[in-house]
Design an enzyme around this catalytic site. Sequence first.
Site, short mmCIF file in Angstrom:
data_model
loop_
_atom_site.label_atom_id
_atom_site.label_comp_id
_atom_site.label_asym_id
_atom_site.label_seq_id
_atom_site.Cartn_x
_atom_site.Cartn_y
_atom_site.Cartn_z
N CYS A 146 -40.88 21.60 17.60
CA CYS A 146 -40.09 20.73 18.48
C CYS A 146 -38.83 21.38 19.04
O CYS A 146 -38.69 21.50 20.25
CB CYS A 146 -39.71 19.46 17.73
SG CYS A 146 -41.12 18.38 17.51
N PHE A 185 -27.93 18.26 9.43
CA PHE A 185 -28.14 19.38 10.37
C PHE A 185 -26.94 20.30 10.48
O PHE A 185 -26.62 20.83 11.52
CB PHE A 185 -28.61 18.85 11.74
CG PHE A 185 -30.03 18.37 11.64
CD1 PHE A 185 -30.33 17.20 10.98
CD2 PHE A 185 -31.08 19.15 12.12
CE1 PHE A 185 -31.64 16.78 10.80
CE2 PHE A 185 -32.39 18.75 11.95
CZ PHE A 185 -32.66 17.55 11.28
C1 UDX Z 1 -37.50 17.70 14.58
C2 UDX Z 1 -36.61 16.46 14.69
O1 UDX Z 1 -35.76 16.37 13.53
C3 UDX Z 1 -37.45 15.21 14.84
O2 UDX Z 1 -36.62 14.08 15.04
C4 UDX Z 1 -38.36 15.39 16.06
O3 UDX Z 1 -39.18 14.28 16.24
C5 UDX Z 1 -39.20 16.65 15.90
O4 UDX Z 1 -38.35 17.76 15.69
P1 UDX Z 1 -38.95 18.91 12.68
O5 UDX Z 1 -39.17 19.98 13.69
O6 UDX Z 1 -40.10 18.39 11.91
O7 UDX Z 1 -38.26 17.63 13.37
O8 UDX Z 1 -37.93 19.49 11.60
P2 UDX Z 1 -36.38 19.37 11.25
O9 UDX Z 1 -36.26 18.90 9.86
O10 UDX Z 1 -35.64 18.63 12.28
O11 UDX Z 1 -35.97 20.92 11.26
C6 UDX Z 1 -36.09 21.70 12.43
C7 UDX Z 1 -35.63 23.10 12.17
O12 UDX Z 1 -34.22 23.16 12.01
C8 UDX Z 1 -36.21 23.76 10.93
O13 UDX Z 1 -36.56 25.11 11.21
C9 UDX Z 1 -35.08 23.72 9.92
O14 UDX Z 1 -35.15 24.78 8.99
C10 UDX Z 1 -33.88 23.88 10.84
N1 UDX Z 1 -32.64 23.32 10.28
C11 UDX Z 1 -32.53 21.97 10.10
C12 UDX Z 1 -31.57 24.14 9.98
O15 UDX Z 1 -31.65 25.37 10.14
N2 UDX Z 1 -30.42 23.59 9.50
C13 UDX Z 1 -30.29 22.25 9.32
O16 UDX Z 1 -29.20 21.83 8.88
C14 UDX Z 1 -31.37 21.41 9.61
#
Ligand code: UDX
Length: 433
Positions: free
Chosen positions: A260, A249
């Site tokens: 979420c 992240f």
């Molecule tokens: C998230 C949580 O990770 C999960 O534990 C919870 O149960 C539900 O919400 P999700 O929404 O499916 O999961 O996606 P995730 O992979 O966490 O990404 C969320 C958002 O953050 C995406 O838009 C992604 O593009 C963004 N992101 C993620 C970033 O911009 N940078 C990162 O380093 C990681």
Amino acid sequence: MRISIIGSGYVGLVSGACFSELGNKVICLDNNAKKISELKKGIIPIYEPGLAEMIKRNVRRKRLSFTSNIKEAIIKSEVIFIAVGTPSMENGEADLTGIENVARNIALNMDSYRLIVEKSTVPVETGNWVRRTISTYIKRKVEFDVASNPEFLKEGQAISDFMHPDRIVIGVESKRAADILVDLYKPLKAPMVVADIKSAELIKHASNAFLATKISFINALSRICDRVGADIKEVSKGMGLDKRIGAGFLQAGIGYGGSCFPKDVDAFIKISEKIGYDFRLLKVVKNINEEQRDFFLKKIRDVLWIVKDKSIGVLGLSFKPNTDDIRQAPSIGIIKALQAEGAKIRAYDPEAMQKAKELLTGVTLCKNPYEVCKGSECLLIVTEWKEFQEMDLCRIKKMLKRHLIIDGRNIFDPQKLRKMGFTYIGIGRPDSE
Ligand code: UDX
């Protein structure tokens, strides 16, 4: 174990399928009768790698079934998971109408001991409310327990997240409830945190809010990198190798989306406000996230000068790769903003075009990335699908009107693209402005 899952959305369906895969007898319920009749026919409403096969396999083994009859689901199961939606209301608070409704139905139909487990992401103290609601509406004198068991699955990796979790969080008030849930999850051999219900509820909101904070932190740093000519990818790498920080992240981009993070950050700000704490840090996390899209749009305007009447190619519509989910996807806001300025949009996504059609008007949806480039002034990378990283860039160059790539997810090597003759603009990459 005989289990019912109330609510067959993302969390409900994946949990139901995985519990049945582990050998339990599971009933998945939804009040959307069309969804249930399709599921019975093997039509899966969401795209999630491996899910369709797992559902079919367990239906065949008679371990997984679907119903829209809540009474049947409650009577036939000893453990009832509540996995209904908790959408944001206009003021950011979570709407718990669905949870209350299910709690009332459980109270009216329960005929012997039941363990009622909240799996939906809910504000702290929802467990208390569920217990009170059931006690108020219960008809017969039967015992029951309430527990919290938040789900941490990521879309696109949901099955593997469920089957190989970093931890399982269980919030309980009795040994009986703890024993049932510990037993249920034992086959996963994952570390378990058995806490009180409020702490378990907080772990979920706190984890999502913390991850959102990491993303906003790295996005804020990308702005600094842009100004001084440093490379955010190197900065992320250097920070992430510190075990206390961790590499996950820390990818800068155009901000987080999905069903979420935006909802949970809003809800957590609201919960805190309600109990008298001003969670200022999270308010800034939210602001930075919103600004990141404007920052991307500014990059487009700065290089194109005039946006009006220009054809702009967009790669990626889903909020992240490996899903067809476009809820709170940055792509939607970005496309609408460009359209409002008079741009003509050509777009492609490997999975999300059907869903995007319902939210977007006037966008030309193309068969593949090359079609998107046809006559486009520039190419925007909005979602980091693997397919885009593996594109034939020579072919892309031939199709584009102007050799300009604005990469909102930093999927390309700036030097390599510049050597090929592209003008390349990333997020927080050297010489990107
Ligand atoms: C998230 C949580 O990770 C999960 O534990 C919870 O149960 C539900 O919400 P999700 O929404 O499916 O999961 O996606 P995730 O992979 O966490 O990404 C969320 C958002 O953050 C995406 O838009 C992604 O593009 C963004 N992101 C993620 C970033 O911009 N940078 C990162 O380093 C990681």
